[in-house]
Design a protein around this motif. Sequence first.
Motif, PDB file in Angstrom:
ATOM      1  N   VAL A  16       0.854  -1.188   0.000  1.00 21.20           N
ATOM      2  CA  VAL A  16       0.000   0.000   0.000  1.00 21.20           C
ATOM      3  C   VAL A  16       0.889   1.237   0.000  1.00 21.20           C
ATOM      4  N   PRO A  17       0.386   2.364  -0.532  1.00 21.01           N
ATOM      5  CA  PRO A  17       1.190   3.593  -0.488  1.00 21.01           C
ATOM      6  C   PRO A  17       1.478   4.005   0.947  1.00 21.01           C
TER       7      PRO A  17
ATOM      8  N   ARG B 248       1.206   6.719   2.470  1.00 19.76           N
ATOM      9  CA  ARG B 248       0.203   7.581   3.103  1.00 19.76           C
ATOM     10  C   ARG B 248      -1.202   7.004   3.017  1.00 19.76           C
ATOM     11  N   HIS B 249      -1.305   5.736   2.741  1.00 19.87           N
ATOM     12  CA  HIS B 249      -2.603   5.064   2.664  1.00 19.87           C
ATOM     13  C   HIS B 249      -3.201   4.925   4.059  1.00 19.87           C
ATOM     14  N   ARG B 250      -4.519   4.804   4.120  1.00 17.32           N
ATOM     15  CA  ARG B 250      -5.195   4.667   5.408  1.00 17.32           C
ATOM     16  C   ARG B 250      -4.779   3.413   6.169  1.00 17.32           C
TER      17      ARG B 250
ATOM     18  N   ALA C  52      -1.632   2.159   6.022  1.00 18.60           N
ATOM     19  CA  ALA C  52      -0.168   2.113   6.062  1.00 18.60           C
ATOM     20  C   ALA C  52       0.410   1.969   7.464  1.00 18.60           C
TER      21      ALA C  52
ATOM     22  N   ALA D 115      -9.479  -5.266   2.102  1.00 20.80           N
ATOM     23  CA  ALA D 115      -9.057  -4.480   0.937  1.00 20.80           C
ATOM     24  C   ALA D 115     -10.014  -4.638  -0.237  1.00 20.80           C
TER      25      ALA D 115
ATOM     26  N   GLU E 199     -10.611  -1.617  -2.372  1.00 19.90           N
ATOM     27  CA  GLU E 199      -9.436  -0.933  -2.912  1.00 19.90           C
ATOM     28  C   GLU E 199      -9.286  -1.196  -4.409  1.00 19.90           C
TER      29      GLU E 199
ATOM     30  N   VAL F 188       2.072   1.594  -7.075  1.00 24.58           N
ATOM     31  CA  VAL F 188       1.639   1.641  -5.670  1.00 24.58           C
ATOM     32  C   VAL F 188       2.270   2.836  -4.971  1.00 24.58           C
TER      33      VAL F 188
ATOM     34  N   GLY G  57       0.640   6.046  -5.316  1.00 28.24           N
ATOM     35  CA  GLY G  57      -0.668   6.210  -4.706  1.00 28.24           C
ATOM     36  C   GLY G  57      -1.832   5.813  -5.578  1.00 28.24           C
TER      37      GLY G  57
ATOM     38  N   GLY H 261      -3.036   2.716  -6.085  1.00 24.90           N
ATOM     39  CA  GLY H 261      -3.753   1.529  -5.675  1.00 24.90           C
ATOM     40  C   GLY H 261      -2.900   0.641  -4.805  1.00 24.90           C
ATOM     41  N   VAL H 262      -3.374  -0.585  -4.595  1.00 24.07           N
ATOM     42  CA  VAL H 262      -2.659  -1.568  -3.785  1.00 24.07           C
ATOM     43  C   VAL H 262      -2.340  -2.772  -4.660  1.00 24.07           C
TER      44      VAL H 262
END
Length: 308
Positions: free
Chosen positions: A169-170, A172-174, A176, A186, A189, A231, A234, A236-237
């Motif tokens: 996941v990025p 800064r993803h929720r 992370a 997920a 996502e 990824v 930002g 996606g996953v």
Amino acid sequence: MDLQVLRSFQAVAEGATVTDAAAEARVTQPALSRALNRLEDEVGAELLQRVGRVLRLTPAGRVFKEYVDAVLDSYDRGCRAVAEVVDPEGGVISLAFLHTLGTWLVPRLVTGFREASPQVRFELHQADEKGLTQRLLDSTADVIITSRDPGHPLIRWRRLLVESLWLAVPLRHRLAQRQRIRLAEAAAEQFIMLKPGYGLRSVTETLCRQAGFSPLVGFEGEEVETLRGLVAAGLGVSLIPLSREAAGAQETNPDLPIRYLEVTDVHSARDIGIAWLAARTLPPAPQRFVDHALSVTADANPAGAAPG
């Protein structure tokens, strides 16, 4: 009928110009053109026809090329077999493998093997799962290294190891800040995946189904490193192997803005194995390589992989 003329015909049929094929055969272009005309006379049909500035196979040429390919392949394998009888420590290994294995497993296996057999030469090829299977069936590869059993009655497959897959996941993803995740979490996502035909694509789809959903495909690529880049951007996953650069550095490395989460609700991993034609007795060098790969893969794991 001259084998070199057949090789030149094969080259032209696969897209080479007569000029390039002549240079490869070390003859003049007019001489090769005359040789190809004599070949057509011997066969009794037009094999090549000019379309614009290039030569294309005629229907008869397409049929004839199948037999030319088989003749040249049989001849080359015969030469290899004789060479290996004369020099059992030498030989050639035609090895095909998945793109994702070219950064760690294949280099380790080849390097380790050549330490004991420095006179052996490798011919290396990359392909997706379907292409690897076809290379074995076409006898254009002695051995393949792939992520799953091809499930073909003519192919024998042995597991080398099991490689773990992580949800990337990025930074800064929720998600992370998590270390572990249920894949079902997920489901909403956008997934970044390899294109259809790649083993990792089918593994990802299977794991998502096991977790109770069909992945929403946002982007498709042809290399795992492309998936990592998307990824990180930002977008996606993705379910991918843990990169060696990420091991122990994913928390603070600003050049690696990805977090890898351990998946807990499904067995998030893929098999990696080695395969060859079951009915074919491998030449000595490829057989030694198979034995080598099976014996050392426990010591050839990257971060996130476990012995099979």
